[in-house]
Design a protein around this motif. Structure first.
Motif, short mmCIF file in Angstrom:
data_model
loop_
_atom_site.label_atom_id
_atom_site.label_comp_id
_atom_site.label_asym_id
_atom_site.label_seq_id
_atom_site.Cartn_x
_atom_site.Cartn_y
_atom_site.Cartn_z
N ASN A 129 0.85 -1.19 0.00
CA ASN A 129 0.00 0.00 0.00
C ASN A 129 0.88 1.24 0.00
N PRO A 130 1.04 1.91 -1.16
CA PRO A 130 1.94 3.07 -1.24
C PRO A 130 1.43 4.28 -0.47
N GLU A 131 0.15 4.29 -0.11
CA GLU A 131 -0.42 5.43 0.60
C GLU A 131 -0.36 5.29 2.11
N ALA A 132 0.03 4.11 2.59
CA ALA A 132 0.06 3.87 4.03
C ALA A 132 1.30 4.48 4.66
N ASP A 133 1.27 4.62 5.97
CA ASP A 133 2.45 5.05 6.71
C ASP A 133 3.57 4.04 6.45
N PRO A 134 4.75 4.48 5.99
CA PRO A 134 5.81 3.54 5.59
C PRO A 134 6.21 2.58 6.72
N TRP A 135 6.25 3.07 7.96
CA TRP A 135 6.65 2.23 9.08
C TRP A 135 5.63 1.11 9.30
N GLU A 136 4.36 1.48 9.34
CA GLU A 136 3.31 0.48 9.54
C GLU A 136 3.19 -0.45 8.34
N GLU A 137 3.38 0.10 7.15
CA GLU A 137 3.28 -0.72 5.94
C GLU A 137 4.38 -1.78 5.91
N ALA A 138 5.61 -1.40 6.26
CA ALA A 138 6.70 -2.37 6.28
C ALA A 138 6.44 -3.46 7.31
N ARG A 139 5.95 -3.07 8.47
CA ARG A 139 5.63 -4.05 9.51
C ARG A 139 4.52 -5.00 9.07
N ASP A 140 3.43 -4.45 8.54
CA ASP A 140 2.29 -5.28 8.17
C ASP A 140 2.62 -6.22 7.00
N ALA A 141 3.44 -5.72 6.06
CA ALA A 141 3.86 -6.58 4.95
C ALA A 141 4.70 -7.74 5.46
N ALA A 142 5.60 -7.46 6.39
CA ALA A 142 6.45 -8.52 6.95
C ALA A 142 5.63 -9.53 7.73
N MET A 143 4.67 -9.06 8.51
CA MET A 143 3.83 -9.99 9.28
C MET A 143 3.02 -10.89 8.34
N THR A 144 2.46 -10.30 7.29
CA THR A 144 1.65 -11.08 6.35
C THR A 144 2.49 -12.12 5.64
N GLU A 145 3.65 -11.70 5.16
CA GLU A 145 4.54 -12.64 4.47
C GLU A 145 4.95 -13.79 5.40
N LEU A 146 5.26 -13.47 6.63
CA LEU A 146 5.75 -14.48 7.56
C LEU A 146 4.63 -15.45 7.96
N LEU A 147 3.42 -14.94 8.15
CA LEU A 147 2.29 -15.82 8.47
C LEU A 147 2.06 -16.84 7.37
N TYR A 148 2.09 -16.38 6.13
CA TYR A 148 1.83 -17.30 5.01
C TYR A 148 3.04 -18.17 4.70
N SER A 149 4.23 -17.61 4.84
CA SER A 149 5.44 -18.36 4.52
C SER A 149 5.69 -19.53 5.46
N SER A 150 5.37 -19.35 6.75
CA SER A 150 5.75 -20.34 7.75
C SER A 150 4.59 -20.93 8.53
N GLY A 151 3.37 -20.51 8.26
CA GLY A 151 2.21 -21.12 8.90
C GLY A 151 2.15 -20.91 10.39
N LEU A 152 2.58 -19.75 10.86
CA LEU A 152 2.62 -19.49 12.30
C LEU A 152 1.24 -19.21 12.85
N ARG A 153 1.03 -19.57 14.11
CA ARG A 153 -0.14 -19.10 14.85
C ARG A 153 0.08 -17.62 15.15
N VAL A 154 -1.02 -16.89 15.36
CA VAL A 154 -0.90 -15.46 15.60
C VAL A 154 -0.12 -15.20 16.89
N SER A 155 -0.31 -16.03 17.92
CA SER A 155 0.42 -15.85 19.17
C SER A 155 1.92 -16.08 18.96
N GLU A 156 2.26 -17.04 18.11
CA GLU A 156 3.67 -17.32 17.82
C GLU A 156 4.31 -16.14 17.11
N LEU A 157 3.58 -15.53 16.19
CA LEU A 157 4.11 -14.35 15.49
C LEU A 157 4.32 -13.20 16.46
N ALA A 158 3.33 -12.95 17.32
CA ALA A 158 3.42 -11.84 18.27
C ALA A 158 4.56 -12.04 19.25
#
Length: 313
Positions: A129-158
């Motif tokens: 999302n080019p319109e989002a806050d860059p800091w939050e966008e980088a974080r959210d993109a990394a969380m999304t990629e990691l959840l799908y890449s490794s099948g983590l539970r949300v608690s494990e990611l947090a």
């Protein structure tokens, strides 16, 4: 208490008993009332009075309700209500035996876990999302990629930390592994794909820029105030992100875990490997994904095989 005027006196007396002597909640008494109304209606159709019902009548009632599409949980609730009534009726000396004893509701198949198709999962993981806050966008993109890449539970990611220590998990970018502590304190290590590693590296580069010089925190993923991100925030951010990415339905973290498992199984066919990657203690928990895999194959057959569909007349 719900209206019981149409009920037989014995049924009304039982409802009075559970409401005043057992002090059940009003909602529970209402459910009992519905169950006893159903029992009286079924008895009227079958012929005998309620107190004359036998186990064969109850079995037929259960079969009839199931055939009409009643959910197994609703039938189980009514059986529990009926069982309680006849047990109480026996204490009153009105019946010699409980006709519901030993009769169980039909099992309702567990619903399949919701998983995205491969294209939809990649669409979400690739979204930026080019319109989002860059800091939050980088974080959210990394969380999304990691959840799908490794099948983590949300608690494990947090619970992930930036580096190994006394925490519950950490990400080793050099080795391409994420180390987590799952249910029951069971530790496991899961590979991290190249796109997820790249997304995390972009996040790590921007992560400290929001805070004062010399700031540090162990958590890998942070909220805007610098504290460890919560599972609730991850759910909210992923839900918003999936809508922004144009997916038909909002996505939560466990959907990405299911998608990870389903897609790995579709590609490899290795159920044991998927079990280890997910951290399931029992293989039967993982076997639900074979049903998803079959569903995928059935859809492919329907679309591809010339004899899959009946010709329209």
């Amino acid at each position: 208490m719900a209206d019981t005027a149409a009920l037989a006196p014995q049924l009304q007396a039982y409802l009075q008993h559970v409401a005043s002597e057992r002090r059940l909640a009003a909602r529970t008494v209402a459910l009992y009332t519905e169950g006893l109304q159903q029992l009286q209606a079924l008895a009227a159709e079958a012929g005998p009075a309620v107190l004359a019902l036998q186990p064969q009548h109850i079995r037929r009632f259960v079969a009839s309700l199931h055939a009409k599409g009643r959910h197994g949980r609703s039938i189980a609730l009514w059986l529990s209500c009926w069982r309680g009534f006849f047990r109480w009726a026996a204490w009153q000396g009105w019946v010699e035996r409980n006709p519901v004893e030993g009769i169980r509701a039909p099992k309702t198949p567990k619903p399949l876990p919701k998983a995205l198709g491969v294209d939809a999962a990649v669409q979400l993981a690739d979204y930026r999302n080019p319109e989002a806050d860059p800091w939050e966008e980088a974080r959210d993109a990394a969380m999304t990629e990691l959840l799908y890449s490794s099948g983590l539970r949300v608690s494990e990611l947090a619970n992930l930390d930036v580096q190994a220590g006394g925490g519950l998990g950490w990400l080793d970018l050099q080795a391409g592994l994420v180390h987590v502590t799952g249910k029951g304190g069971k530790r496991r290590s899961v590979p991290v794909g190249a796109p997820a590693r790249a997304a995390v590296q972009r996040w790590l580069a921007i992560r400290p820029t929001r805070f004062a010089a010399g700031w540090s925190a162990p958590a890998l993923f942070l909220g805007v105030r610098g504290a460890r991100i919560t599972p609730q925030t991850i759910w909210l951010r992923l839900r918003q992100r999936s809508q922004q990415a144009g997916l038909a339905a909002a996505v939560h973290p466990h959907v990405l875990r299911h998608s990870f498992a389903s897609h790995v199984l579709q590609s490899s066919g290795d159920l044991r490997a998927v079990q280890e990657l997910l951290g399931h203690a029992n293989i039967t928990t993982t076997q639900v994904y074979t049903r998803l895999d079959f569903q995928h194959l059935a859809q492919a057959y329907e679309q591809a095989h010339p004899r899959a569909r009946k010709k329209s007349s």
